[in-house]
Design a protein around this motif. Structure first.
Motif, short mmCIF file in Angstrom:
data_model
loop_
_atom_site.label_atom_id
_atom_site.label_comp_id
_atom_site.label_asym_id
_atom_site.label_seq_id
_atom_site.Cartn_x
_atom_site.Cartn_y
_atom_site.Cartn_z
N UNK A 128 56.70 26.17 6.98
CA UNK A 128 56.71 25.68 5.60
C UNK A 128 57.86 26.37 4.85
N UNK A 129 58.56 25.61 4.03
CA UNK A 129 59.70 26.15 3.29
C UNK A 129 59.57 25.80 1.81
N UNK A 130 59.69 26.81 0.98
CA UNK A 130 59.62 26.65 -0.46
C UNK A 130 60.98 27.03 -1.05
N UNK A 131 61.38 26.28 -2.07
CA UNK A 131 62.64 26.54 -2.77
C UNK A 131 62.30 26.99 -4.19
N UNK A 132 62.89 28.11 -4.59
CA UNK A 132 62.76 28.63 -5.95
C UNK A 132 64.10 28.54 -6.63
N UNK A 133 64.18 27.74 -7.67
CA UNK A 133 65.36 27.73 -8.53
C UNK A 133 64.94 28.60 -9.72
N UNK A 134 65.67 29.70 -9.96
CA UNK A 134 65.21 30.68 -10.95
C UNK A 134 66.23 30.88 -12.07
N UNK A 135 65.71 31.34 -13.21
CA UNK A 135 66.52 31.44 -14.43
C UNK A 135 67.29 32.75 -14.56
N UNK A 136 67.05 33.68 -13.65
CA UNK A 136 67.80 34.94 -13.69
C UNK A 136 68.04 35.43 -12.27
N UNK A 137 69.13 36.16 -12.10
CA UNK A 137 69.44 36.73 -10.79
C UNK A 137 68.50 37.91 -10.51
#
Length: 193
Positions: A128-137
């Motif tokens: 299973x693979x999840x992608x996190x697009x996040x607002x801070x590094x």
């Protein structure tokens, strides 16, 4: 796309409109203008992360201290996940409450998780693979980790066997311990921490 606010203020379930044809399927997974018009949030991606897990892997509950804070736009890009968000914002009307969603790659469903809300998942399929697009590094030392097996939270992971969990997550504090240690953010009326 359909954007629905969940029971935890500031968290949203995003369901894309899929356009199938003989070649396959097309859909928009994220549109900043649409998200902002519905939520009032100007989400600006700063980093993209992927996590690949084998079946019965439990990851979380994770958040980031404020500052810097970190909102997340989460999508399962392969397999199936039981995804849980937990309100960790002191003073929120839903503090300590959770919301469960099963997300999978076929549906394209995503979640928007605001700053101060914790997130975790259980892999229901192999690879299973999840992608996190996040607002801070990533900023070392700012992570908030809550034990996903905290008996007071009693999160419904419903894993048929003992989950595979990291030592860091297994030794993470409970919500009560995190409150006493002053680790958790405060809630604001805008629905963010």
């Amino acid at each position: 796309m359909r954007i629905e606010e969940m029971t935890i203020p500031g968290t949203y379930l995003i369901t894309p409109e899929q356009i199938p044809d003989e070649r396959g399927t097309f859909y928009e997974s994220w549109r900043g203008d649409v998200l902002e018009s519905v939520t009032g949030v100007a989400f600006q991606p700063r980093q993209i992360n992927y996590s690949v897990s084998r079946r019965h892997t439990l990851r979380g509950i994770h958040s980031v201290r404020i500052p810097p804070g970190q909102a997340k736009y989460i999508t399962c890009v392969r397999g199936v996940l039981r995804d849980i968000v937990v309100d960790l914002r002191i003073g929120s009307p839903t503090f300590g409450e959770h919301r469960v969603n099963e997300i999978d790659a076929d549906s394209g469903t995503s979640l928007y998780v605001p700053e101060g809300v914790g997130h975790g998942f259980l892999a229901l399929s192999d690879d299973a693979c999840i992608c996190y697009v996040v607002s801070s590094a990533y900023v070392p030392g700012t992570q908030i980790d809550i034990n996903p097996l905290d008996p007071d939270l009693a999160l419904p992971w419903n894993c048929p066997q003992a989950p595979l969990i990291s030592d860091k997550d297994a030794k993470a504090p409970t919500v009560a311990e995190a409150v006493r240690a002053g680790l958790l953010p405060r809630f604001s009326k805008a629905g963010t921490a």
